[in-house]
Design a protein around this motif. Structure first.
Motif, short mmCIF file in Angstrom:
data_model
loop_
_atom_site.label_atom_id
_atom_site.label_comp_id
_atom_site.label_asym_id
_atom_site.label_seq_id
_atom_site.Cartn_x
_atom_site.Cartn_y
_atom_site.Cartn_z
N ALA A 260 0.86 -1.18 0.00
CA ALA A 260 0.00 0.00 0.00
C ALA A 260 0.90 1.23 0.00
CB ALA A 260 -0.91 0.01 1.22
N GLY A 261 0.35 2.36 -0.43
CA GLY A 261 1.11 3.61 -0.42
C GLY A 261 2.39 3.48 -1.21
N PRO A 262 3.51 4.02 -0.70
CA PRO A 262 4.78 3.98 -1.43
C PRO A 262 5.28 2.56 -1.72
CG PRO A 262 4.87 5.63 0.29
CD PRO A 262 3.60 4.86 0.51
N ASP B 171 3.41 0.17 -2.85
CA ASP B 171 2.53 -0.44 -3.84
C ASP B 171 3.21 -0.41 -5.21
OD1 ASP B 171 0.51 -1.40 -5.41
OD2 ASP B 171 -1.08 -0.21 -4.47
N ARG C 84 1.01 -0.62 -8.43
CA ARG C 84 0.36 0.66 -8.76
C ARG C 84 1.33 1.57 -9.51
NH1 ARG C 84 -0.04 5.77 -6.20
NH2 ARG C 84 -2.07 6.79 -6.44
N GLU D 211 -9.28 6.09 -8.86
CA GLU D 211 -9.04 6.61 -7.52
C GLU D 211 -9.66 8.00 -7.34
OE1 GLU D 211 -4.93 6.51 -6.47
OE2 GLU D 211 -4.68 4.40 -7.07
N GLU E 271 -4.50 16.35 1.97
CA GLU E 271 -3.08 16.61 1.73
C GLU E 271 -2.41 17.11 3.01
OE1 GLU E 271 0.10 16.37 -0.91
OE2 GLU E 271 -1.98 15.96 -1.43
N ARG F 206 -2.20 14.27 5.56
CA ARG F 206 -1.20 13.27 5.17
C ARG F 206 0.17 13.62 5.72
NH1 ARG F 206 0.19 12.23 -1.23
NH2 ARG F 206 1.27 10.24 -1.01
N TRP F 207 0.57 14.88 5.59
CA TRP F 207 1.90 15.28 6.04
C TRP F 207 1.93 15.57 7.53
CZ3 TRP F 207 4.21 13.14 2.52
CH2 TRP F 207 3.80 13.24 1.19
N GLU G 267 6.19 6.78 -6.65
CA GLU G 267 5.64 6.04 -5.51
C GLU G 267 4.57 6.81 -4.73
OE1 GLU G 267 9.34 6.95 -2.43
OE2 GLU G 267 9.15 5.00 -3.39
N ILE G 268 4.55 8.14 -4.76
CA ILE G 268 3.50 8.87 -4.04
C ILE G 268 2.60 9.65 -5.00
CG2 ILE G 268 4.79 8.99 -1.88
CD1 ILE G 268 5.42 11.92 -2.51
N GLN H 129 -0.59 10.67 -7.30
CA GLN H 129 -2.01 10.68 -6.97
C GLN H 129 -2.73 11.58 -7.96
OE1 GLN H 129 -1.64 12.52 -3.06
NE2 GLN H 129 -2.06 14.53 -3.90
#
Length: 299
Positions: A56-58, A60, A63, A143, A151, A154-155, A213-214, A216
């Motif tokens: 999942a996320g980075p 994945d 993806r 997505e 956003e 997230r950070w 990797e990130i 979106q």
């Protein structure tokens, strides 16, 4: 090669049905688990998630493969995917094998005579091409776009795990970001880490954008602000693209918050021995400075 690299060689050869002569880690960058792959008459790049990581996320990797395959298939400067699997087939992990692009890193490009302004102009041109890709053709079309509140959150999650002695003013910056959000624009494909370090150049042109990797779906100015973090002034980048000054100020502040959080989180992982990388010990002043710059822009 190490025992692990020998195992990766064997498993990858079984997947691509051809000999793999050598696998060795790529020393540049800090993403980890990226390897040069020596094949018959050519070289590739292999990416694997961390051992045991939840996909999942980075982490994945499948993806990332979908995004790169979708973009390279449309003629954009992204490495072509030559093989991939979402199953744990290479050292017990999914993988993506992509072509190795012959290009210069930013330091080499500048040494060869390209100016930072030329490189930034090329990066802005390619950014416009990425943003012109319809979301449904991006590889992640189903997505939901990331809203600005998401956003920031997230950070903030990363920032709260960074060393607290470096992040005293971070809640102030987060509060300003929440209070002063600009009106959102239609969502586009966002790389998420669109700076010179994730590009390869040839004679002043961008020939590859790597590390998706990130990525979106999100707001257009997110990637633009990443370009301005090094080698060139933020004002110059804004003029190249054409921005509303107030919106641009907010997105720059968010970008400072974001990279302070990323550096701080990675420093925490280093200090705890989870992902050793001494280079983050040299970024303590940078973390504090980024937060201060963000507060200065909005406060």
């Amino acid at each position: 090669m190490t025992e692990a690299e020998e195992r990766i060689c064997h498993d990858l050869a079984a997947q691509i049905k051809e000999p793999v002569r050598e696998v060795r880690p790529i020393p540049e960058g800090h993403s980890g688990f990226s390897y040069w792959v020596e094949l018959e008459g050519r070289r590739g790049v292999l990416r694997l998630p961390p051992p045991g990581a939840r996909i999942a996320g980075p982490a994945d990797i499948p993806r990332q493969a979908r995004i790169m395959a979708a973009l390279s298939g449309q003629g954009l400067p992204v490495p072509a995917v030559t093989a991939t699997s979402q199953d744990p087939v290479v050292d017990g992990r999914p993988f993506v094998l992509m072509e190795a692009i012959d290009g210069d890193r930013v330091e080499q490009a500048i040494e060869a005579g390209s100016t930072p302004v030329q490189l930034a102009s090329a990066a802005v041109d390619v950014l416009r091409r990425f943003q012109a890709v319809p979301c449904e053709n991006s590889g992640i079309g189903p997505e939901d776009p990331m809203p600005l509140e998401g956003e920031i959150s997230r950070w903030t999650w990363l920032m709260e795990r960074a060393p607290s002695e470096l992040t005293a003013r971070a809640p102030r910056l987060a509060g300003l970001l929440v209070e002063r959000q600009p009106r959102p624009r239609p969502a586009v494909l966002v790389h998420g880490d669109y700076h010179f370090g994730n590009m390869l150049f040839e004679r002043g042109r961008v020939v590859a954008v790597v590390d998706w990797e990130i990525a979106q779906l999100g707001q257009p100015l997110l990637d633009l602000c990443c370009i301005s973090l090094s080698h060139i002034s933020a004002d110059a980048v804004g003029e190249m693209y054409g921005v509303d000054p107030n919106d641009y100020r907010w997105y720059r502040a968010l970008t400072y918050y974001k990279y302070a959080a990323i550096f701080g989180y990675n420093l925490m992982l280093h200090r705890r021995g989870k992902r050793p990388d001494p280079s983050y010990e040299q970024r303590t002043d940078t973390i504090v400075g980024l937060i201060d710059q963000g507060v200065g822009l909005l406060g």
